[in-house]
Write a protein that holds these residues in place. Structure first.
Motif, PDB file in Angstrom:
ATOM      1  N   CYS A   3       1.547  -2.577   1.632  1.00 34.35           N
ATOM      2  CA  CYS A   3       1.210  -4.003   1.708  1.00 34.35           C
ATOM      3  C   CYS A   3       0.140  -4.367   0.682  1.00 34.35           C
ATOM      4  CB  CYS A   3       0.736  -4.356   3.117  1.00 34.35           C
ATOM      5  SG  CYS A   3       2.083  -4.512   4.327  1.00 34.35           S
ATOM      6  N   LEU A   4      -0.806  -3.470   0.452  1.00 33.62           N
ATOM      7  CA  LEU A   4      -1.839  -3.737  -0.541  1.00 33.62           C
ATOM      8  C   LEU A   4      -1.225  -3.869  -1.937  1.00 33.62           C
ATOM      9  CD1 LEU A   4      -4.823  -4.079  -1.189  1.00 33.62           C
ATOM     10  CD2 LEU A   4      -5.025  -1.592  -1.311  1.00 33.62           C
ATOM     11  N   HIS A   5      -0.231  -3.044  -2.219  1.00 32.83           N
ATOM     12  CA  HIS A   5       0.456  -3.143  -3.512  1.00 32.83           C
ATOM     13  C   HIS A   5       1.148  -4.503  -3.641  1.00 32.83           C
ATOM     14  CE1 HIS A   5       2.735  -1.900  -7.056  1.00 32.83           C
ATOM     15  NE2 HIS A   5       3.828  -2.389  -6.464  1.00 32.83           N
ATOM     16  N   GLU A   6       1.813  -4.941  -2.589  1.00 30.91           N
ATOM     17  CA  GLU A   6       2.479  -6.247  -2.619  1.00 30.91           C
ATOM     18  C   GLU A   6       1.463  -7.382  -2.758  1.00 30.91           C
ATOM     19  OE1 GLU A   6       6.366  -5.157   0.177  1.00 30.91           O
ATOM     20  OE2 GLU A   6       4.670  -6.268   1.007  1.00 30.91           O
ATOM     21  N   LEU A   7       0.331  -7.242  -2.094  1.00 27.43           N
ATOM     22  CA  LEU A   7      -0.708  -8.268  -2.149  1.00 27.43           C
ATOM     23  C   LEU A   7      -1.149  -8.528  -3.583  1.00 27.43           C
ATOM     24  CD1 LEU A   7      -2.762  -9.936  -0.264  1.00 27.43           C
ATOM     25  CD2 LEU A   7      -4.343  -8.049  -0.724  1.00 27.43           C
ATOM     26  N   ARG A   8      -1.155  -7.472  -4.403  1.00 29.34           N
ATOM     27  CA  ARG A   8      -1.649  -7.574  -5.775  1.00 29.34           C
ATOM     28  C   ARG A   8      -0.528  -7.694  -6.812  1.00 29.34           C
ATOM     29  NH1 ARG A   8      -6.156  -2.818  -4.787  1.00 29.34           N
ATOM     30  NH2 ARG A   8      -7.805  -4.172  -3.964  1.00 29.34           N
ATOM     31  N   ASP A   9       0.704  -7.782  -6.344  1.00 31.03           N
ATOM     32  CA  ASP A   9       1.858  -7.845  -7.248  1.00 31.03           C
ATOM     33  C   ASP A   9       2.242  -9.313  -7.485  1.00 31.03           C
ATOM     34  OD1 ASP A   9       4.212  -7.682  -8.635  1.00 31.03           O
ATOM     35  OD2 ASP A   9       5.280  -6.480  -7.138  1.00 31.03           O
ATOM     36  N   PRO A  10       2.037  -9.828  -8.700  1.00 28.91           N
ATOM     37  CA  PRO A  10       2.339 -11.242  -8.957  1.00 28.91           C
ATOM     38  C   PRO A  10       3.805 -11.607  -8.750  1.00 28.91           C
ATOM     39  CG  PRO A  10       0.992 -10.313 -10.722  1.00 28.91           C
ATOM     40  CD  PRO A  10       1.453  -9.163  -9.873  1.00 28.91           C
ATOM     41  N   THR A  11       4.696 -10.622  -8.768  1.00 24.32           N
ATOM     42  CA  THR A  11       6.121 -10.914  -8.600  1.00 24.32           C
ATOM     43  C   THR A  11       6.555 -10.902  -7.132  1.00 24.32           C
ATOM     44  OG1 THR A  11       6.810  -8.584  -8.781  1.00 24.32           O
ATOM     45  CG2 THR A  11       6.554  -9.832 -10.833  1.00 24.32           C
ATOM     46  N   ASP A  12       5.677 -10.505  -6.242  1.00 22.56           N
ATOM     47  CA  ASP A  12       6.035 -10.417  -4.819  1.00 22.56           C
ATOM     48  C   ASP A  12       5.801 -11.760  -4.137  1.00 22.56           C
ATOM     49  OD1 ASP A  12       5.440  -9.684  -1.788  1.00 22.56           O
ATOM     50  OD2 ASP A  12       6.508  -7.982  -2.665  1.00 22.56           O
ATOM     51  N   ARG A  13       6.661 -12.102  -3.197  1.00 23.60           N
ATOM     52  CA  ARG A  13       6.506 -13.408  -2.562  1.00 23.60           C
ATOM     53  C   ARG A  13       5.290 -13.474  -1.631  1.00 23.60           C
ATOM     54  NH1 ARG A  13       8.751 -14.658   2.441  1.00 23.60           N
ATOM     55  NH2 ARG A  13       9.569 -12.902   3.646  1.00 23.60           N
ATOM     56  N   ARG A  14       4.709 -12.329  -1.338  1.00 21.45           N
ATOM     57  CA  ARG A  14       3.469 -12.317  -0.541  1.00 21.45           C
ATOM     58  C   ARG A  14       2.246 -12.036  -1.419  1.00 21.45           C
ATOM     59  NH1 ARG A  14       7.186  -9.986   3.059  1.00 21.45           N
ATOM     60  NH2 ARG A  14       7.382 -11.154   5.031  1.00 21.45           N
ATOM     61  N   HIS A  15       2.378 -12.266  -2.710  1.00 28.17           N
ATOM     62  CA  HIS A  15       1.248 -12.085  -3.622  1.00 28.17           C
ATOM     63  C   HIS A  15       0.069 -12.946  -3.165  1.00 28.17           C
ATOM     64  CE1 HIS A  15      -0.772 -13.096  -7.656  1.00 28.17           C
ATOM     65  NE2 HIS A  15      -1.133 -11.864  -7.316  1.00 28.17           N
ATOM     66  N   ARG A  16      -1.086 -12.271  -2.927  1.00 29.68           N
ATOM     67  CA  ARG A  16      -2.339 -12.923  -2.520  1.00 29.68           C
ATOM     68  C   ARG A  16      -2.227 -13.629  -1.165  1.00 29.68           C
ATOM     69  NH1 ARG A  16      -6.340 -12.866  -6.015  1.00 29.68           N
ATOM     70  NH2 ARG A  16      -7.349 -14.703  -5.097  1.00 29.68           N
ATOM     71  N   TYR A  17      -1.303 -13.164  -0.320  1.00 33.30           N
ATOM     72  CA  TYR A  17      -1.209 -13.750   1.019  1.00 33.30           C
ATOM     73  C   TYR A  17      -2.116 -12.968   1.967  1.00 33.30           C
ATOM     74  CZ  TYR A  17       0.546 -15.618   5.389  1.00 33.30           C
ATOM     75  OH  TYR A  17       0.622 -16.222   6.626  1.00 33.30           O
ATOM     76  N   PRO A  18      -3.152 -13.586   2.517  1.00 33.42           N
ATOM     77  CA  PRO A  18      -4.183 -12.851   3.262  1.00 33.42           C
ATOM     78  C   PRO A  18      -3.694 -12.164   4.529  1.00 33.42           C
ATOM     79  CG  PRO A  18      -4.914 -15.080   2.691  1.00 33.42           C
ATOM     80  CD  PRO A  18      -3.455 -15.017   2.407  1.00 33.42           C
ATOM     81  N   PHE A  19      -2.565 -12.620   5.087  1.00 30.71           N
ATOM     82  CA  PHE A  19      -2.127 -12.118   6.392  1.00 30.71           C
ATOM     83  C   PHE A  19      -0.926 -11.182   6.274  1.00 30.71           C
ATOM     84  CE2 PHE A  19      -3.977 -16.339   6.647  1.00 30.71           C
ATOM     85  CZ  PHE A  19      -5.082 -16.081   7.440  1.00 30.71           C
ATOM     86  N   ILE A  20      -0.786 -10.566   5.134  1.00 31.93           N
ATOM     87  CA  ILE A  20       0.299  -9.631   4.886  1.00 31.93           C
ATOM     88  C   ILE A  20       0.200  -8.441   5.839  1.00 31.93           C
ATOM     89  CG2 ILE A  20      -1.002  -8.400   3.104  1.00 31.93           C
ATOM     90  CD1 ILE A  20       1.634  -8.087   1.558  1.00 31.93           C
ATOM     91  N   ASN A  21       1.345  -7.964   6.353  1.00 34.52           N
ATOM     92  CA  ASN A  21       1.380  -6.800   7.248  1.00 34.52           C
ATOM     93  C   ASN A  21       2.806  -6.285   7.338  1.00 34.52           C
ATOM     94  OD1 ASN A  21       2.740  -7.753   9.972  1.00 34.52           O
ATOM     95  ND2 ASN A  21       1.434  -9.427   9.252  1.00 34.52           N
ATOM     96  N   CYS A  22       2.959  -5.127   7.958  1.00 35.70           N
ATOM     97  CA  CYS A  22       4.290  -4.558   8.194  1.00 35.70           C
ATOM     98  C   CYS A  22       4.221  -3.704   9.455  1.00 35.70           C
ATOM     99  CB  CYS A  22       4.750  -3.746   6.985  1.00 35.70           C
ATOM    100  SG  CYS A  22       3.812  -2.220   6.713  1.00 35.70           S
ATOM    101  N   THR A  23       5.239  -2.881   9.690  1.00 37.28           N
ATOM    102  CA  THR A  23       5.233  -2.064  10.908  1.00 37.28           C
ATOM    103  C   THR A  23       4.160  -0.983  10.884  1.00 37.28           C
ATOM    104  OG1 THR A  23       6.943  -0.657   9.941  1.00 37.28           O
ATOM    105  CG2 THR A  23       7.683  -2.419  11.403  1.00 37.28           C
ATOM    106  N   ASP A  24       3.591  -0.711   9.713  1.00 35.43           N
ATOM    107  CA  ASP A  24       2.580   0.338   9.605  1.00 35.43           C
ATOM    108  C   ASP A  24       1.152  -0.204   9.612  1.00 35.43           C
ATOM    109  OD1 ASP A  24       4.477   2.345   9.468  1.00 35.43           O
ATOM    110  OD2 ASP A  24       4.605   2.275   7.283  1.00 35.43           O
ATOM    111  N   CYS A  25       0.971  -1.508   9.701  1.00 33.39           N
ATOM    112  CA  CYS A  25      -0.389  -2.036   9.627  1.00 33.39           C
ATOM    113  C   CYS A  25      -0.449  -3.427  10.231  1.00 33.39           C
ATOM    114  CB  CYS A  25      -0.875  -2.057   8.180  1.00 33.39           C
ATOM    115  SG  CYS A  25      -0.010  -3.234   7.099  1.00 33.39           S
TER     116      CYS A  25
END
Length: 762
Positions: A114-136
Motif C-alpha cells: 500500500c505504501l508503494h501505491e501511495l507514492r505511485d503517481p500512476t496508481d488511482r490511490r496515489h496520495r490517498y491517506p486512507f489506503i489499506n488492504c487485507t494486510d493492513c
C-alpha cells in the motif's frame, strides 16, 4: 472425492483469512465454500484426499501475516456437497447458540504494498491517506460488531464505487474482502476548516512548518503533532497540553532517520517494522549530523520513544515535512485520548492551531503502544494500538474479568483459554477516564461475547476500578496488588504450580493494611506467602508524596524502619535539607514525629524517589515514576562500586534495610563522588539485594522459577542487574513480554488469579 468440514479459531477475521482460504482451495483445485461465523471461520472443501490434507496443512502453516491461528477443527463427511462447483466466499453466517468467545483483530500499520501505491503517481490511490488492504489498516478502531464485515464497521457509511467493488469481489486482488477498502472516489476525506483533500493536508503542513501545533485524527484517536526539532513549538505544546516533563514520542519517516537518532539493534529493528508499529524506547545518539531533536522532547533523558508512520496520512505528512514529528495523544494532562470530533474541537481548541480531521468515525479509542527491548527480551510498557485487544493465552474455564488498578489502567476479559487485555485507558484519576474505561469495557464485552461470572479487583478500596467492580452484580474476587503482578508474569509464561515472585513497584495495598512495593513472594496463581520485603518508611502526605520525592526522602531519613542500623547521621543529610524550603522540612518533620497522614510503605519505587532526591535529580515531579526515570538516565551504563547494604530477618521475613545504603551514598556524595556513579551504584546494589533476598528464600525451599513484576522492572538497568545475578544462581527468570510489566498488566494477573480460584487450582 471426499468432503471435509473445517473450522478455524483465533484472530481470523479482518486479517484476509477468507481470501487466503479461497486462493489456497483454488490453487489445489478444491470445491467448497468459506464464511465468517460469529468470531471464527468455517467452511467445507471437496476433492482428492491428498489435496485435502495439503489444504489442512496450509491452514495452519501459511496463514496471512496478521492472522493468529489458534485451533483448526477438521471433520470428514460422507454426504454429497450441496453447492455449485468451484470455491466460493459466502456471506457471514449468524452467530450459533453455542458461541465461544470471539477475537477482535487489532489495527495494523500500512503495509509495503500500500505504501508503494501511495507514492505511485500512476496508481488511482496515489496520495490517498486512507489506503489499506487485507494486510493492513484499521480493524479494532472501526469494528461495531462481529462477524467482521463492512456493514458492521464504521465504513458502512461509505458505499463502494464500481472500481472498489470490483476489487472487493475479485479473488485475485489484494483487496478481496478487505472490509475497510476505500479510494478517493468513495472513501473518507480529509478536512481542514473549509478545505478538503490535498488542500487540507497542505494547510496542516504549512502550520507545522510555521511552528504550529496540529490536532490530527489518527487511527485510534486524535493526536497532537508539531516539529520535533522546534524547541519553541515543543515547549508551547507542553504548556498547552499541561504536560510539563513527560517525554514525547517522535514519529520518523523511516528506519534510516531512526538510526540517526538512536541506537537500533536487530530486535528493535524488528519491533519498529512489525505490523503493530509501536513506539519503541531507544538509547539516543548524541546530537550530530541530520535530524536533531529539541531537548524539550525528552528533558534530561538518554532514551527516546521513536516509531514509524502507522497510516498513509502519517506518511504523507512526513514526506512533505521531511523532519521528525512529535506525535502525542490528543488530550489534556491525564485525560483519555479523544475520539469524537465535537469533543476534540471543544477540548483541544486551546492546544491546536488547526485540525486535520476526516469523516470516518472512530468506534473504539486506542492510544499508541509502547515497548522496549533489553537484549532480545521485549517488554511491553503500554499495550494499545496494534497489540490490543488481540488475545493472550490464559488457563480459564469459566468466564472472568479483571478490573485493573488505578494507574496505567487496563481491564481484562477472559474465557475459553484466552484473555483479551483491553486498551490502555490511563490513570483513573477523574470521571472522564473512568467513563472511558466503562465504555471500552462494555464495547469489548459485547464484541467478544464474554459474560464474566466473576470479577477480580484490587484490595485498595479507594481505587475507582475497585469501587466499580464492587458495584457490579457479579461474584467479586479481591486480589492483592503484588500477587497480581507476579501472577501476570507466571500466567503469560504458562507456569503451573508454585513460583518465587519479585514485585517492585510504586504502591499497592498489602493484606496487612500497609502499602507494599518491595516484595518477595512464594506464590501460585491461587495464593501467595510473603517471605521478604524492603524495610518500611513513612510517606508524608500519603499519595501526595508521589509528586514530591523530597518528602519521600525526608520520610526515609527521619522515620525509616530501624533494624539494628542507625539512620544516616544528621550531618550527612544537612546539604540535602538545606536545599529544601525550611518550612516544608519543619512541617514534614512534625508529620513524621506525630505520625499524621504518614502511611508506612515498603515500596521499591519510593526508594528510587528517595535516592533521586538525595542526588539532586528530582525534588518535585509531574508524573508518577519520573524520579526513577531520571535516576536510571543518570546511571547510564556507568560501572560502579555497590553501596553498603544488609539483609536481616525480622518478624519471620527477610528484610532489606536501606539505611546503610543511604548512609554510604551520602558519605560518598560528601566525598565528591559524581551523581552518575552513585546512581549506577544504587542500581548495582538493588541487583545484589534482590539476589540475596531470593537466595535466602531458595535456601528455605522456595521454587527455582522466579517471576518479576511491577513497574520498577521497566527500568532496563535494574532488570539487567537482577536477571544477571539470578541467572548466576541457576534460577529460571521470567518477566512479562506481551503483558505490561507495570500496572497495565494488573488486570491480566487478576483474571489469572480469579480463574485459578474458580478452578480450585493450587
Amino acid at each position: 472425492m471426499m468432503m471435509r468440514q473445517f473450522r478455524v479459531y483465533g484472530t481470523v477475521q479482518g486479517v484476509g483469512f477468507r481470501p487466503f482460504v479461497y486462493r489456497t482451495a483454488a490453487e489445489l483445485g478444491l470445491d467448497g465454500w468459506v464464511a465468517n461465523v460469529d468470531g471464527h471461520v468455517e467452511g467445507e472443501v471437496a476433492g482428492p484426499p491428498p489435496a485435502l490434507d495439503e489444504f489442512a496443512a496450509r491452514l495452519r502453516a501459511a496463514a496471512p501475516v496478521l492472522a493468529r491461528v489458534r485451533r483448526v477443527q477438521l471433520a470428514d463427511s460422507a454426504r454429497q456437497s450441496a453447492y455449485r462447483p468451484g470455491f466460493h466466499v459466502r456471506h457471514s453466517a449468524p452467530a450459533p447458540a453455542d458461541r465461544t468467545a470471539r477475537e477482535v483483530p487489532p489495527d495494523a500499520a500500512i503495509c509495503e504494498a500500500c505504501l508503494h501505491e501511495l507514492r505511485d503517481p500512476t496508481d488511482r490511490r496515489h496520495r490517498y491517506p486512507f489506503i489499506n488492504c487485507t494486510d493492513c489498516g484499521p480493524r479494532a478502531t472501526i469494528i461495531e460488531d462481529l462477524p467482521y464485515d463492512r456493514i458492521r464497521t464504521t465504513m458502512r457509511r461509505f458505499p463502494l464505487c464500481a472500481d472498489c467493488a470490483a476489487e472487493y469481489a475479485d479473488p485475485a486482488d489484494r483487496r478481496f474482502h478487505a472490509e475497510p477498502i476505500a479510494c478517493p472516489a468513495c472513501g473518507p476525506e480529509l478536512a481542514w476548516e473549509d478545505l478538503r483533500g490535498e488542500a487540507a493536508l497542505q494547510a496542516a503542513v504549512k502550520t507545522v512548518v510555521g511552528g504550529g501545533i496540529v490536532a490530527l485524527k489518527g487511527l485510534g484517536g486524535y493526536q497532537l503533532v508539531c516539529g520535533a526539532g522546534d524547541p519553541t513549538a515543543v515547549s508551547e505544546l507542553r504548556r498547552r497540553k499541561r504536560r510539563p516533563t513527560n517525554p514525547f514520542a517522535v514519529m520518523v519517516r523511516d528506519l534510516d532517520t531512526a538510526a540517526r537518532l538512536a541506537r537500533i539493534g536487530a530486535t528493535e529493528r524488528g519491533v519498529l517494522t512489525s505490523p503493530e508499529h509501536p513506539v519503541v524506547l531507544l538509547a539516543r545518539h548524541p546530537w550530530h549530523g541530520t535530524a536533531p531533536l529539541a531537548p524539550e522532547v525528552h528533558p534530561n533523558l538518554h532514551r527516546i520513544g521513536l516509531f514509524l508512520p502507522t497510516t498513509g496520512l502519517h506518511h504523507l505528512l512526513l514526506d512533505e515535512l521531511d523532519r521528525p514529528l512529535v506525535v502525542t495523544s490528543g488530550n489534556l494532562g491525564d485525560e483519555p485520548i479523544i475520539i469524537e470530533d465535537a469533543e476534540a474541537r471543544r477540548v483541544l481548541a486551546g492546544v491546536a492551531d488547526g485540525f486535520l480531521t476526516h469523516d470516518r468515525p472512530i468506534r473504539s479509542r486506542y492510544d499508541d503502544s509502547v515497548v522496549q527491548c533489553t537484549g532480545r527480551t521485549r517488554i511491553t510498557v503500554r499495550r494499545a494500538r496494534g497489540l490490543a485487544p488481540a488475545p493472550l493465552p490464559l488457563r480459564v474455564h469459566k468466564p472472568v474479568a479483571g478490573a485493573g488498578a488505578q494507574l496505567k489502567h487496563t481491564f481484562t476479559l477472559a474465557a475459553d483459554g484466552r484473555a483479551h487485555l483491553g486498551p490502555h485507558t490511563g490513570d483513573l484519576a477523574n470521571m472522564a477516564t473512568h467513563d472511558a474505561f466503562r465504555t471500552s469495557y462494555d464495547q469489548l464485552k459485547r464484541l467478544t461475547g464474554i459474560e464474566p461470572v466473576a470479577l477480580a479487583h484490587d484490595l485498595h478500596p479507594g481505587y475507582l476500578s475497585t469501587q466499580w467492580a464492587q458495584e457490579q452484580r457479579l461474584h467479586s474476587i479481591p486480589v492483592q496488588h503484588h500477587h497480581a503482578h507476579v501472577a501476570a508474569c507466571a500466567a503469560e509464561h504458562g507456569v503451573r504450580g508454585r513460583f518465587l515472585g519479585v514485585a517492585y513497584d510504586g504502591l499497592g495495598l498489602g493484606d496487612d493494611g500497609t502499602l507494599w512495593g518491595g516484595e518477595i513472594l512464594i506464590a501460585d496463581l491461587s495464593g501467595y506467602r510473603r517471605v521478604g520485603r524492603f524495610a518500611t518508611a513513612p510517606l508524608p502526605g500519603g499519595d501526595a508524596a508521589v509528586r514530591h520525592p523530597s518528602r519521600t526522602a525526608l520520610g526515609r531519613l527521619l522515620g525509616g524502619e530501624t533494624l539494628g542500623f542507625p539512620r544516616p547521621y544528621p550531618w550527612l543529610t544537612r546539604s540535602f535539607r538545606d536545599r529544601l524550603d525550611p518550612a516544608e522540612v519543619t512541617i514534614v518533620g512534625a508529620m513524621i514525629a506525630r505520625d499524621v497522614n504518614c502511611p508506612r510503605t515498603s515500596s521499591a519505587g519510593r526508594l528510587f524517589d528517595t535516592v533521586a532526591a538525595l542526588l539532586g535529580l528530582a525534588d518535585r515531579v509531574s508524573y508518577e515514576g519520573e524520579a526513577a526515570v531520571l535516576l536510571e538516565a543518570a546511571a547510564g551504563d556507568e560501572h560502579a562500586v555497590p553501596l553498603a547494604h544488609r539483609v536481616v530477618q525480622a518478624q519471620g521475613l527477610w528484610v532489606y534495610d536501606p539505611a546503610p545504603t543511604l548512609a554510604d551514598l551520602l558519605e560518598r556524595q560528601a566525598d565528591g563522588e559524581p551523581a552518575a556513579l552513585l546512581a549506577a551504584a544504587f542500581h548495582v546494589t538493588l541487583g545484589l539485594v534482590t539476589a540475596e533476598l531470593v537466595a535466602r528464600a531458595v535456601a528455605e525451599g522456595a521454587p527455582h522459577t522466579v517471576c518479576l513484576g511491577g513497574g520498577c522492572f521497566v527500568n532496563r538497568r535494574l532488570l539487567t542487574e537482577v536477571k544477571r545475578r539470578l541467572h548466576a544462581q541457576g534460577l529460571r527468570v521470567l518477566v512479562g513480554g506481551q503483558v505490561p510489566v507495570g500496572d497495565g498488566g494488573i488486570s491480566y494477573g487478576q483474571a489469572a488469579v480469579a480463574a485459578a480460584l474458580l478452578a480450585g487450582e493450587r
